[in-house]
Design a protein around this motif. Structure first.
Motif, mmCIF file in Angstrom:
data_model
loop_
_atom_site.group_PDB
_atom_site.id
_atom_site.type_symbol
_atom_site.label_atom_id
_atom_site.label_comp_id
_atom_site.label_asym_id
_atom_site.label_seq_id
_atom_site.Cartn_x
_atom_site.Cartn_y
_atom_site.Cartn_z
ATOM 1 N N GLU A 189 0.826 -1.278 0.177
ATOM 2 C CA GLU A 189 -0.215 0.079 -0.099
ATOM 3 C C GLU A 189 0.812 1.310 -0.014
ATOM 4 O O GLU A 189 0.576 2.287 -0.729
ATOM 5 N N ALA A 190 1.940 1.133 0.610
ATOM 6 C CA ALA A 190 2.926 2.326 0.909
ATOM 7 C C ALA A 190 3.504 2.792 -0.576
ATOM 8 O O ALA A 190 3.683 3.785 -0.833
ATOM 9 N N ILE A 191 3.737 1.472 -1.130
ATOM 10 C CA ILE A 191 4.567 1.671 -2.541
ATOM 11 C C ILE A 191 3.378 2.110 -3.501
ATOM 12 O O ILE A 191 3.989 3.107 -4.358
ATOM 13 N N GLN A 192 2.402 1.684 -3.690
ATOM 14 C CA GLN A 192 1.276 2.181 -4.645
ATOM 15 C C GLN A 192 1.106 3.668 -4.277
ATOM 16 O O GLN A 192 0.904 4.378 -5.277
ATOM 17 N N ASP A 193 0.943 4.186 -3.091
ATOM 18 C CA ASP A 193 0.860 5.613 -2.916
ATOM 19 C C ASP A 193 2.002 6.271 -3.300
ATOM 20 O O ASP A 193 1.603 7.465 -3.708
ATOM 21 N N VAL A 194 3.017 5.866 -3.207
ATOM 22 C CA VAL A 194 4.206 6.838 -3.614
ATOM 23 C C VAL A 194 4.247 6.586 -5.207
ATOM 24 O O VAL A 194 4.295 7.715 -5.984
ATOM 25 N N ILE A 195 3.940 5.631 -5.940
ATOM 26 C CA ILE A 195 3.905 5.461 -7.476
ATOM 27 C C ILE A 195 2.805 6.184 -7.869
ATOM 28 O O ILE A 195 2.849 6.962 -8.866
ATOM 29 N N GLY A 196 1.519 6.381 -7.139
ATOM 30 C CA GLY A 196 0.699 7.156 -7.494
ATOM 31 C C GLY A 196 0.765 8.667 -7.258
ATOM 32 O O GLY A 196 -0.273 9.433 -7.648
ATOM 33 N N GLY A 197 1.696 9.146 -6.663
ATOM 34 C CA GLY A 197 2.000 10.713 -6.254
ATOM 35 C C GLY A 197 1.221 10.868 -4.976
ATOM 36 O O GLY A 197 1.504 12.039 -5.011
#
Length: 323
Positions: A189-197
């Motif tokens: 979840e953390a990684i996806q939020d970073v990828i999504g900006g």
């Protein structure tokens, strides 16, 4: 002694020698590794791989028993209360054996008194990364951006009292900037939020981020080791931005206090034999752990004393209070 007693002893002596010769050598039954993490977690994968390699060497099965929960407390307590007979070991991380001592007011186990160090297995670096579109190309530029626009840069971690959280706070303190913590219980979840900006930076173990870095979805700004790593030669080490600064977790094997010293020494030597195999070291690196190919029991004991002093100072500097 009468003549018949000598004769009786002479008859029995060969049988005594035979019994001694037949005393089974360690290990003569399955060995157990207790873990504080759930099945499938990074330490679990590492422990099972090591257990497989040692099991082949010993011609004996090694059972990996997961006892997750309580921020490592449940597993550590179970291991501390296990028989000190040389057949139960604790595959532990830095949190269980060091930092818990300074972040908990009370623990149902004593990391120093209840265990003897057996062998350091590997060190686990952390990576600070950002989305591919993030304007900074390295950590120094990211910190400059955070300083120029206070309060605008957030960083995803596993929480302020975890390794990733303490690393983020240490970096911010050294850079003299403010980073907004966004704690996550699940790395994906953390990684996806970073990828999504939605969050600018992420700080997690190397193994959690490698695939996303290789795919180009994330870019690594720094790795927490003292030197650059062969699998990420273009990623600056933390020491390049902050000289002398290194921040890695580790995993190692411990035994309940009272475990026979000869068994501890044997396990230490056998782990070294395993870790010196190039294919084993390569596999551990793929799993996010840098194999520690040489470390005696005495050296591991000294290493542990140093870790307690180091993390006590880090936690005090960051103002983290025990709860």
């Amino acid at each position: 002694m009468q003549r018949r007693d000598f004769a009786r002893a002479a008859v029995l002596l060969p049988f005594v020698g035979t019994l001694q010769a037949q005393t089974p050598a360690w290990p003569n039954r399955p060995v157990k590794f207790i873990l504080s993490q759930p099945a499938g977690a990074g330490p679990d994968i590492l422990a099972r791989y090591l257990a497989d390699q040692l099991g082949r060497l010993w011609n004996q099965s090694i059972v990996v028993e997961n006892k997750p929960g309580g921020q490592n407390v449940i597993g550590a307590q179970a291991a501390a209360r296990s028989p000190a007979d040389g057949y139960t070991f604790y595959y532990a991380t830095t949190a269980a054996m060091v930092t818990n001592a300074f972040t908990f007011k009370a623990l149902p186990y004593d990391p120093v008194k209840d265990f003897v160090p057996v062998r350091l297995v590997g060190r686990s670096p952390f990576v600070i990364a950002a989305a591919a579109s993030f304007p900074a190309k390295d950590l120094a530029e990211a910190m400059a951006l955070a300083k120029a626009k206070p309060g605008t840069v957030s960083i995803a971690t596993e929480g302020p009292k975890t390794f990733s959280g303490m690393l983020a706070d240490s970096v911010a303190a050294k850079a003299g900037v403010q980073l907004n913590h966004v704690p996550y219980t699940k790395a994906p979840e953390a990684i996806q939020d970073v990828i999504g900006g939605r969050v600018q930076l992420v700080c997690l173990p190397d193994a959690a981020l490698t695939a996303f870095i290789k795919s180009g979805q994330l870019k690594a700004l720094a790795i927490s080791t003292a030197q650059r790593q062969p699998d990420m030669p273009n990623v600056p080490a933390l020491s390049e931005t902050f000289p002398g600064f290194e921040y890695t977790g580790w995993n190692g094997l411990f035994a309940p206090t009272g475990t026979p010293a000869d068994v501890v020494a044997r396990v230490n030597r056998d782990i070294e034999t395993v870790l010196r195999q190039p294919e084993v070291a390569q596999r551990l690196q793929q799993l996010g752990s840098l194999a520690e190919q040489k470390m005696s029991v005495a050296e591991f004991d000294a290493f542990m004393r140093g870790e307690h002093a180091r993390w006590r100072d880090v936690i005090k500097t960051l103002g983290i209070t025990a709860e």
